[in-house]
Design a protein around this motif. Structure first.
Motif, PDB file in Angstrom:
ATOM      1  N   PRO A 112       4.193  36.557  16.401  1.00 50.34           N
ATOM      2  CA  PRO A 112       2.842  35.978  16.252  1.00 50.34           C
ATOM      3  C   PRO A 112       1.720  37.015  16.200  1.00 50.34           C
ATOM      4  N   LYS A 113       1.974  38.262  16.638  1.00 48.27           N
ATOM      5  CA  LYS A 113       0.885  39.249  16.529  1.00 48.27           C
ATOM      6  C   LYS A 113       1.002  40.109  15.271  1.00 48.27           C
ATOM      7  N   SER A 114       2.056  39.834  14.498  1.00 43.38           N
ATOM      8  CA  SER A 114       2.261  40.685  13.322  1.00 43.38           C
ATOM      9  C   SER A 114       1.128  40.516  12.308  1.00 43.38           C
ATOM     10  N   THR A 115       0.737  41.605  11.685  1.00 44.93           N
ATOM     11  CA  THR A 115      -0.308  41.514  10.647  1.00 44.93           C
ATOM     12  C   THR A 115       0.289  40.947   9.361  1.00 44.93           C
ATOM     13  N   GLN A 116       1.632  40.752   9.365  1.00 39.26           N
ATOM     14  CA  GLN A 116       2.296  40.177   8.177  1.00 39.26           C
ATOM     15  C   GLN A 116       2.615  38.692   8.388  1.00 39.26           C
ATOM     16  N   HIS A 117       2.100  38.099   9.466  1.00 41.97           N
ATOM     17  CA  HIS A 117       2.478  36.702   9.737  1.00 41.97           C
ATOM     18  C   HIS A 117       2.047  35.798   8.577  1.00 41.97           C
ATOM     19  N   PRO A 118       2.949  34.896   8.116  1.00 45.40           N
ATOM     20  CA  PRO A 118       2.603  34.031   6.975  1.00 45.40           C
ATOM     21  C   PRO A 118       1.321  33.212   7.182  1.00 45.40           C
ATOM     22  N   LEU A 119       1.005  32.880   8.461  1.00 48.35           N
ATOM     23  CA  LEU A 119      -0.217  32.086   8.680  1.00 48.35           C
ATOM     24  C   LEU A 119      -1.487  32.890   8.365  1.00 48.35           C
ATOM     25  N   LEU A 120      -1.347  34.197   8.229  1.00 45.47           N
ATOM     26  CA  LEU A 120      -2.528  35.003   7.886  1.00 45.47           C
ATOM     27  C   LEU A 120      -2.777  34.997   6.370  1.00 45.47           C
ATOM     28  N   SER A 121      -1.752  34.649   5.613  1.00 42.83           N
ATOM     29  CA  SER A 121      -1.895  34.686   4.148  1.00 42.83           C
ATOM     30  C   SER A 121      -1.836  33.315   3.493  1.00 42.83           C
ATOM     31  N   TYR A 122      -1.312  32.330   4.229  1.00 45.78           N
ATOM     32  CA  TYR A 122      -1.159  30.996   3.631  1.00 45.78           C
ATOM     33  C   TYR A 122      -1.790  29.951   4.528  1.00 45.78           C
ATOM     34  N   ASN A 123      -2.326  28.915   3.878  1.00 38.75           N
ATOM     35  CA  ASN A 123      -2.796  27.757   4.636  1.00 38.75           C
ATOM     36  C   ASN A 123      -1.565  27.037   5.211  1.00 38.75           C
ATOM     37  N   PRO A 124      -1.673  26.475   6.429  1.00 35.66           N
ATOM     38  CA  PRO A 124      -0.508  25.804   7.031  1.00 35.66           C
ATOM     39  C   PRO A 124       0.128  24.751   6.116  1.00 35.66           C
ATOM     40  N   HIS A 125      -0.657  24.132   5.251  1.00 44.92           N
ATOM     41  CA  HIS A 125      -0.078  23.108   4.359  1.00 44.92           C
ATOM     42  C   HIS A 125       0.885  23.714   3.343  1.00 44.92           C
ATOM     43  N   GLN A 126       0.751  25.021   3.083  1.00 47.66           N
ATOM     44  CA  GLN A 126       1.695  25.666   2.162  1.00 47.66           C
ATOM     45  C   GLN A 126       2.990  26.028   2.865  1.00 47.66           C
ATOM     46  N   LEU A 127       2.951  26.033   4.179  1.00 41.61           N
ATOM     47  CA  LEU A 127       4.122  26.464   4.945  1.00 41.61           C
ATOM     48  C   LEU A 127       4.963  25.288   5.429  1.00 41.61           C
ATOM     49  N   VAL A 128       4.364  24.123   5.523  1.00 36.04           N
ATOM     50  CA  VAL A 128       5.088  22.913   5.959  1.00 36.04           C
ATOM     51  C   VAL A 128       4.796  21.807   4.945  1.00 36.04           C
ATOM     52  N   PRO A 129       5.795  21.443   4.124  1.00 37.75           N
ATOM     53  CA  PRO A 129       5.537  20.438   3.073  1.00 37.75           C
ATOM     54  C   PRO A 129       5.453  19.017   3.627  1.00 37.75           C
ATOM     55  N   PHE A 130       4.723  18.171   2.924  1.00 35.72           N
ATOM     56  CA  PHE A 130       4.701  16.734   3.225  1.00 35.72           C
ATOM     57  C   PHE A 130       5.939  16.095   2.603  1.00 35.72           C
ATOM     58  N   LEU A 131       6.537  15.152   3.352  1.00 40.32           N
ATOM     59  CA  LEU A 131       7.659  14.390   2.808  1.00 40.32           C
ATOM     60  C   LEU A 131       7.270  13.671   1.535  1.00 40.32           C
ATOM     61  N   GLU A 132       6.093  13.036   1.574  1.00 37.02           N
ATOM     62  CA  GLU A 132       5.726  12.182   0.446  1.00 37.02           C
ATOM     63  C   GLU A 132       4.990  12.945  -0.656  1.00 37.02           C
ATOM     64  N   PHE A 133       4.659  14.224  -0.435  1.00 38.09           N
ATOM     65  CA  PHE A 133       4.063  15.039  -1.508  1.00 38.09           C
ATOM     66  C   PHE A 133       4.839  16.352  -1.545  1.00 38.09           C
ATOM     67  N   PRO A 134       6.116  16.296  -1.959  1.00 35.14           N
ATOM     68  CA  PRO A 134       6.926  17.504  -1.807  1.00 35.14           C
ATOM     69  C   PRO A 134       6.437  18.646  -2.678  1.00 35.14           C
ATOM     70  N   HIS A 135       6.606  19.841  -2.190  1.00 34.41           N
ATOM     71  CA  HIS A 135       6.349  21.029  -3.018  1.00 34.41           C
ATOM     72  C   HIS A 135       7.278  22.113  -2.515  1.00 34.41           C
ATOM     73  N   ASN A 136       7.425  23.153  -3.278  1.00 33.63           N
ATOM     74  CA  ASN A 136       8.277  24.252  -2.816  1.00 33.63           C
ATOM     75  C   ASN A 136       7.505  25.031  -1.777  1.00 33.63           C
ATOM     76  N   ASP A 137       8.007  25.026  -0.534  1.00 33.24           N
ATOM     77  CA  ASP A 137       7.291  25.780   0.489  1.00 33.24           C
ATOM     78  C   ASP A 137       7.457  27.275   0.210  1.00 33.24           C
ATOM     79  N   VAL A 138       6.407  28.034   0.489  1.00 31.19           N
ATOM     80  CA  VAL A 138       6.451  29.460   0.164  1.00 31.19           C
ATOM     81  C   VAL A 138       7.336  30.239   1.139  1.00 31.19           C
TER      82      VAL A 138
END
Ligand code: A3P
Length: 313
Positions: free
Chosen positions: A88-114
């Motif tokens: 969680p302290k890494s400067t490479q953490h995905p939450l620093l580069s992506y919005n949380p919605h890109q990291l956890v997909p919606f069941l009813e609006f599927p997309h390829n999670d990054v």
């Protein structure tokens, strides 16, 4: 903007012809399906998801009504589940580069999670009655996060006006409030949505965890521990784990996430502007928008609808 369905299936057309329909303040029509209101295109995505989605016992589902803290819960669950891989302290953490919605997909609006999570993480706004059967029958974990209805209403109201095409003009607070009190809005009514999961959490506490945004704001650290225990990746009692809890809590805090470049200036692939997911992130903002009469009216409706269920907001 989430809605990319081009055509409605025969099944969906037939279903719609049998459902009560009302005008929606945001997206055309709303249809009342199994007790909850859905815009036409979302109903199609729900049916597709019910027909096609295959749950796994190891899955984790994050369930919310829109504007109840979905973005926050996604961030926390992602950081928790992947904490060995992403410090969680890494400067490479995905939450620093992506919005949380890109990291956890919606069941009813599927997309390829990054970035894929193991176990799989999904979110959904679906009421319990409309979850795919494979989810209900699986041994997966369900985390429900609710928010007090007055703040949920105010947050929705601002969101709706941000999403609404400018030429249509703004929705008035009174008009939105009237729909909210009737329960006629996307995924509404809030009382039945929350009660569906509340009952499940009482009957199957090992499968459904029921959380409240307002309480999570007061003590995010304890909620992170509770969430970690529930989804099967508990923290140890060692001192270092307290640091990790604090780091995740800070990483996912409103101030931190909302000030990241990606969330100030970025957009989701669907076109939704990331900054729209962050407004004030406070408990009690309803006091700045609702009159005492409106607050009292909504409180009375909620009290009556929740009855003797034991659920309070
Ligand atoms: P407000 O409009 O009251 O500020 P959702 O994520 O379900 O769309 O909910 C959005 C609401 O959660 C907004 O509420 C938003 O500001 C708030 N929010 C977003 N990120 C948050 C965070 N990290 N911590 C607390 N609240 C957050």
């Amino acid at each position: 903007q989430f809605l990319e369905v081009e055509e409605l299936s025969e099944e969906c057309r037939e279903l719609i012809s049998s459902l009560p329909t009302e005008k929606c303040l945001l997206f055309g029509n709303l249809h009342q399906y199994r007790g909850f209101w859905h815009p036409t295109k979302i109903l199609q995505t729900i049916l597709t998801c019910q027909n096609q989605f295959e749950a796994r016992d190891s899955d984790i589902y994050l369930v919310t009504l829109p504007k109840s803290g979905t973005t926050w819960l996604k961030a926390m669950a992602f950081a928790l589940v992947n904490r060995t891989q992403y410090d969680p302290k890494s400067t490479q953490h995905p939450l620093l580069s992506y919005n949380p919605h890109q990291l956890v997909p919606f069941l009813e609006f599927p997309h390829n999670d990054v970035v894929s999570s193991t176990p799989r993480l999904f979110s959904t706004h679906l009421p319990f009655v409309s979850l795919p059967e494979s989810v209900k029958k699986s041994g997966s974990k369900i985390v429900y996060l609710c928010r007090n209805p007055k703040d949920n209403f105010v947050s929705r109201f601002h969101w709706q006006n941000k999403l609404r095409r400018q030429e249509l003009g703004s929705i008035s607070l009174e008009e939105a409030f009237e729909s909210f009190c009737r329960g006629v809005y996307i995924y509404g009514p809030i009382w039945d949505h929350a009660l569906g999961y509340w009952k499940q959490s009482l009957e199957n506490p090992e499968r459904v965890l029921f959380l409240k945004y307002d309480e999570m704001k007061e003590d995010p650290g304890n909620h992170l521990r509770k969430l970690a225990d529930f989804i099967g990746c508990p923290f140890s009692k060692e001192k270092e784990s307290f640091n990790v809890v604090d780091q995740i809590s800070e990483l996912c805090s409103f101030d931190h996430l909302s000030n990241l470049e990606v969330n100030r200036t970025g957009k989701l692939p669907s076109g939704v502007i990331n900054s729209n997911f962050f407004r004030r992130g406070e408990v009690g903002d309803w006091k700045n928008h609702l009159t005492p009469q409106m607050a009292q009216k909504l409180d009375e409706i909620i009290k009556q609808k929740l009855g003797a269920s034991g659920l309070t907001f």
